[in-house]
Each structure stands twice: as structure tokens, then as C-alpha cells.
Design a protein around this motif. Structure first.
Motif, mmCIF file in Angstrom:
data_model
loop_
_atom_site.group_PDB
_atom_site.id
_atom_site.type_symbol
_atom_site.label_atom_id
_atom_site.label_comp_id
_atom_site.label_asym_id
_atom_site.label_seq_id
_atom_site.Cartn_x
_atom_site.Cartn_y
_atom_site.Cartn_z
ATOM 1 N N MET A 104 -6.012 -1.225 -2.733
ATOM 2 C CA MET A 104 -5.325 -2.249 -3.507
ATOM 3 C C MET A 104 -3.810 -2.141 -3.383
ATOM 4 N N ASP A 105 -3.311 -0.927 -3.193
ATOM 5 C CA ASP A 105 -1.864 -0.749 -3.072
ATOM 6 C C ASP A 105 -1.287 -1.530 -1.897
ATOM 7 N N THR A 106 -2.096 -1.727 -0.859
ATOM 8 C CA THR A 106 -1.613 -2.466 0.306
ATOM 9 C C THR A 106 -1.406 -3.946 0.002
ATOM 10 N N LYS A 107 -1.865 -4.411 -1.178
ATOM 11 C CA LYS A 107 -1.692 -5.808 -1.580
ATOM 12 C C LYS A 107 -0.341 -6.063 -2.235
ATOM 13 N N LEU A 108 0.437 -5.019 -2.463
ATOM 14 C CA LEU A 108 1.767 -5.215 -3.068
ATOM 15 C C LEU A 108 2.578 -6.191 -2.229
ATOM 16 N N PRO A 109 3.249 -7.168 -2.873
ATOM 17 C CA PRO A 109 3.998 -8.171 -2.096
ATOM 18 C C PRO A 109 5.127 -7.586 -1.256
ATOM 19 N N TYR A 110 5.679 -6.472 -1.694
ATOM 20 C CA TYR A 110 6.751 -5.822 -0.937
ATOM 21 C C TYR A 110 6.297 -4.401 -0.571
ATOM 22 N N PHE A 111 5.154 -4.336 0.078
ATOM 23 C CA PHE A 111 4.515 -3.061 0.368
ATOM 24 C C PHE A 111 5.404 -2.154 1.224
ATOM 25 N N LYS A 112 6.040 -2.721 2.231
ATOM 26 C CA LYS A 112 6.885 -1.890 3.105
ATOM 27 C C LYS A 112 8.065 -1.299 2.335
ATOM 28 N N ASP A 113 8.634 -2.069 1.419
ATOM 29 C CA ASP A 113 9.728 -1.543 0.597
ATOM 30 C C ASP A 113 9.222 -0.406 -0.289
ATOM 31 N N ALA A 114 8.005 -0.563 -0.784
ATOM 32 C CA ALA A 114 7.416 0.479 -1.624
ATOM 33 C C ALA A 114 7.213 1.768 -0.828
ATOM 34 N N LEU A 115 6.791 1.631 0.429
ATOM 35 C CA LEU A 115 6.586 2.812 1.262
ATOM 36 C C LEU A 115 7.893 3.560 1.509
ATOM 37 N N GLU A 116 8.996 2.819 1.566
ATOM 38 C CA GLU A 116 10.306 3.464 1.749
ATOM 39 C C GLU A 116 10.640 4.373 0.570
ATOM 40 N N ILE A 117 10.188 3.998 -0.620
ATOM 41 C CA ILE A 117 10.408 4.842 -1.794
ATOM 42 C C ILE A 117 9.731 6.186 -1.606
ATOM 43 N N ILE A 118 8.503 6.157 -1.121
ATOM 44 C CA ILE A 118 7.769 7.408 -0.905
ATOM 45 C C ILE A 118 8.504 8.276 0.116
ATOM 46 N N GLY A 149 0.429 -0.360 9.888
ATOM 47 C CA GLY A 149 1.189 -0.881 11.023
ATOM 48 C C GLY A 149 2.235 0.102 11.507
ATOM 49 N N ASN A 150 3.445 -0.383 11.683
ATOM 50 C CA ASN A 150 4.529 0.461 12.184
ATOM 51 C C ASN A 150 4.981 1.498 11.181
ATOM 52 N N SER A 151 4.555 1.352 9.923
ATOM 53 C CA SER A 151 4.961 2.310 8.887
ATOM 54 C C SER A 151 4.125 3.579 8.898
ATOM 55 N N ILE A 152 3.118 3.632 9.722
ATOM 56 C CA ILE A 152 2.225 4.776 9.737
ATOM 57 C C ILE A 152 2.957 6.058 10.105
ATOM 58 N N ASP A 153 2.600 7.149 9.440
ATOM 59 C CA ASP A 153 3.165 8.456 9.752
ATOM 60 C C ASP A 153 2.363 9.029 10.913
ATOM 61 N N LYS A 154 2.949 8.995 12.097
ATOM 62 C CA LYS A 154 2.201 9.384 13.299
ATOM 63 C C LYS A 154 1.763 10.850 13.262
ATOM 64 N N GLU A 155 2.517 11.700 12.543
ATOM 65 C CA GLU A 155 2.130 13.106 12.471
ATOM 66 C C GLU A 155 0.791 13.275 11.755
ATOM 67 N N ARG A 212 -8.148 4.201 12.447
ATOM 68 C CA ARG A 212 -8.080 2.744 12.642
ATOM 69 C C ARG A 212 -7.712 2.028 11.352
ATOM 70 N N ARG A 213 -8.271 2.483 10.233
ATOM 71 C CA ARG A 213 -7.955 1.862 8.949
ATOM 72 C C ARG A 213 -6.463 1.991 8.632
ATOM 73 N N ASN A 214 -5.920 3.174 8.856
ATOM 74 C CA ASN A 214 -4.507 3.378 8.545
ATOM 75 C C ASN A 214 -3.594 2.642 9.514
ATOM 76 N N GLN A 215 -4.003 2.544 10.763
ATOM 77 C CA GLN A 215 -3.216 1.747 11.706
ATOM 78 C C GLN A 215 -3.202 0.284 11.289
ATOM 79 N N GLN A 216 -4.330 -0.201 10.812
ATOM 80 C CA GLN A 216 -4.432 -1.589 10.385
ATOM 81 C C GLN A 216 -3.640 -1.844 9.104
ATOM 82 N N MET A 217 -3.737 -0.936 8.141
ATOM 83 C CA MET A 217 -3.099 -1.131 6.837
ATOM 84 C C MET A 217 -1.600 -0.864 6.860
#
Length: 289
Positions: free
Chosen positions: A65-79, A280-286, A273-278
Motif C-alpha cells: 500500500m505504501d507504493t500508492k503514495l502520490p509522492y512515493f519517490k519523494d517519500a523514499l528520499e526521506i528514508i 523502478g530506478n529507486s531500487i537499492d541495487k545492493e 522482480r516485485r521490487n524492480q516493478q514497485m
């Protein structure tokens, strides 16, 4: 479900123990999620009980459900700004925090295909087990929703109104995993502040059809604080194991059979695959290597 049934379940049963120190996997993040699904298949097929303990290091575990946040990428920057990694788990719910002060633990149990375990029954098993483990310290927890905590739910565990643990479930085929995170020690206020800031950045005041909590750090605490003792994650793990042993349970090391490993490999790839889909470019490759 009555108390007698709960106590009977935790008495005179055999468990196979799986934990990070025995895992033959190099990826210690996604591996735990993939192993959970593998164990669900395993216990469902062979009618065995499993225990799964797993730690994390500075990780925010996001719900779908967290991936439904309208500004999800901005939220990930907080983390990222809090110097934490993040991953989307393969189950529902909302964001929780894992670090060296948090114990993640699962009871993974078989269920009969014609007699499914009621949702609350699974929660009661874990609730009772944790209360038995902390009973020597003179306090017991209550189970009800702490609305302004992160990932609130009906079986939030709290003492004196402050949440220290949350329980969730995952079911596959004929297995059910009752999963708990326990904030044993560390800075719970900072954990809650991070998730509060995450949702504020992800929503920016907008109204959405999904409900995200307004996290108040003051309604959460560590078990160490609430029991007024010094308590480590390893000690909490041992309290849980000792509780089962005192109830005439047997605990043996889990075996990583070829069948389990093959199922794990499939689950591992699904998680990537799920994390790549959810993400995208924000994925932590490590985390996915």
C-alpha cells in the motif's frame, strides 16, 4: 478462540528453527522474505512447525500500500536521508522499521485445507507466546490498535498504552506465517519520526482513498523501556525459545533440503522482480544482488 486452545498449541510440539546464522544465502535481506514463502510451502506439505528469526540493519520494510503514495519517490528520499535502505515486502500492511534493535520473528504453521486457521487464532498464538516470554518481568502486553503508531493493526502489542510490537500474517497454500516485529531496544522515537516524515513527504497534505497513519512517536516505545530492564535482541529471542522449551516443546535445527532451496530460489527471483516493478530506478541495487 479460548485460552486453553492457545496454551495447548504452544505445548508439546516440535519446531524446526531457521535463523540468519544458519542460512546458506549471501543476500541477508531478500533472502529472509524468500525463505518465509519457501517455509510456508514446506510446512504446508509436510505438516511441520517452523520458527524463523531474522535481523535487519537500518531497513524500512514497506507494504504494497505504501507504493500508492502520490509522492512515493519523494517519500523514499526521506528514508535515504535517515540513512536507511528500503524494500517492498511480499505481503500487505504498511511501513515498519528494522535495525539491530528490532527482532523479527515468525511462527510458520501448517493448516488443514478443509479447516483453515481463523485469522485471529494465528494472532492469539503469537500474542500468548510473547506474553509468556515477558511474564517474568512482571508485566503483560495488551492487544489492540494503536492508531497513531506506524503500521497500526488490531493486534498491536502495547504496555501502558505504548506500542512495542506489531503482528501480521501471510498465507500460502496450506501454511500460515504469523510474523511479529518487536522493538526490543534502540531509538524508537527516531524510528517513528522517520516513518512520520515518510508519510508527510509522500502525501504532501493530499487526501487519498487509502488510509495512511499520522504517526505520533510518543505512542511507541521499546520493550526495554517498558519493562524497565536491559534487554538485547538475542536475549529476547532466547526468552521466546525458553518459553517453548518450558512448555515441553522440542526445537531442532532446520534443514535446507534441495526441495526447500529450489523453492527458495524461485521466491528470491519473485521478490527481486516485485521490487524492480514497485521501486523502478529507486531500487537499492545492493539489496538485490
Amino acid at each position: 478462540m479460548n485460552t486453553t486452545e492457545t496454551k495447548d498449541f504452544l505445548t508439546s510440539h516440535s519446531y524446526e528453527l531457521y535463523e540468519s546464522t544458519t542460512m546458506p544465502f549471501t543476500n541477508k535481506t531478500i533472502s529472509h522474505f524468500a525463505l518465509t514463502d519457501s517455509l510456508l510451502h514446506y510446512v504446508g506439505k509436510y505438516k511441520k512447525n517452523s520458527l524463523h528469526f531474522w535481523p535487519t540493519s537500518n531497513l524500512v520494510i514497506l507494504g504494497m500500500m505504501d507504493t500508492k503514495l502520490p509522492y512515493f519517490k519523494d517519500a523514499l528520499e526521506i528514508i535515504k536521508n535517515y540513512d536507511h535502505s528500503f524494500i517492498v515486502r511480499n505481503s500487505g500492511g504498511l511501513a515498519v522499521v528494522g535495525d539491530e534493535g528490532v527482532l523479527n520473528f515468525s511462527l510458520i504453521l501448517p493448516e488443514h485445507p478443509q479447516q483453515k486457521m481463523p485469522i485471529n487464532t494465528g494472532y492469539e498464538f503469537m500474542f500468548h507466546l510473547i506474553n509468556e516470554a515477558i511474564k517474568p518481568f512482571g508485566k503483560i502486553s495488551e492487544a489492540y490498535e494503536i492508531k497513531d503508531s506506524y503500521c497500526p493493526g488490531d493486534f498491536d502489542l502495547s504496555i501502558d498504552g505504548k506500542k512495542f510490537a506489531g503482528i501480521s500474517q501471510r498465507r500460502l497454500k496450506n501454511g500460515v506465517a504469523i510474523m511479529i516485529y518487536i522493538s526490543v531496544n534502540g531509538n524508537q522515537e527516531k524510528r517513528a519520526e522517520m516513518i512520520r516524515d515518510f508519510y508527510q513527504a509522500g502525501l504532501k497534505g493530499e487526501s487519498v482513498k487509502w488510509h495512511f497513519p499520522s504517526v505520533d512517536p510518543s505512542v511507541m516505545a521499546t520493550l526495554e523501556e517498558l519493562l524497565s530492564i536491559s534487554l538485547t535482541v538475542d536475549e529476547m529471542k532466547q526468552l521466546i525459545l525458553n518459553t517453548l522449551l518450558q512448555k515441553n516443546c522440542t526445537i531442532s535445527p532446520g534443514v535446507y533440503s534441495s526441495e526447500l532451496l529450489a523453492d527458495y530460489s524461485e521466491g528470491f527471483e519473485k521478490m527481486i522482480r516485485r521490487n524492480q516493478q514497485m521501486l523502478g530506478n529507486s531500487i537499492d541495487k545492493e539489496l538485490i544482488e
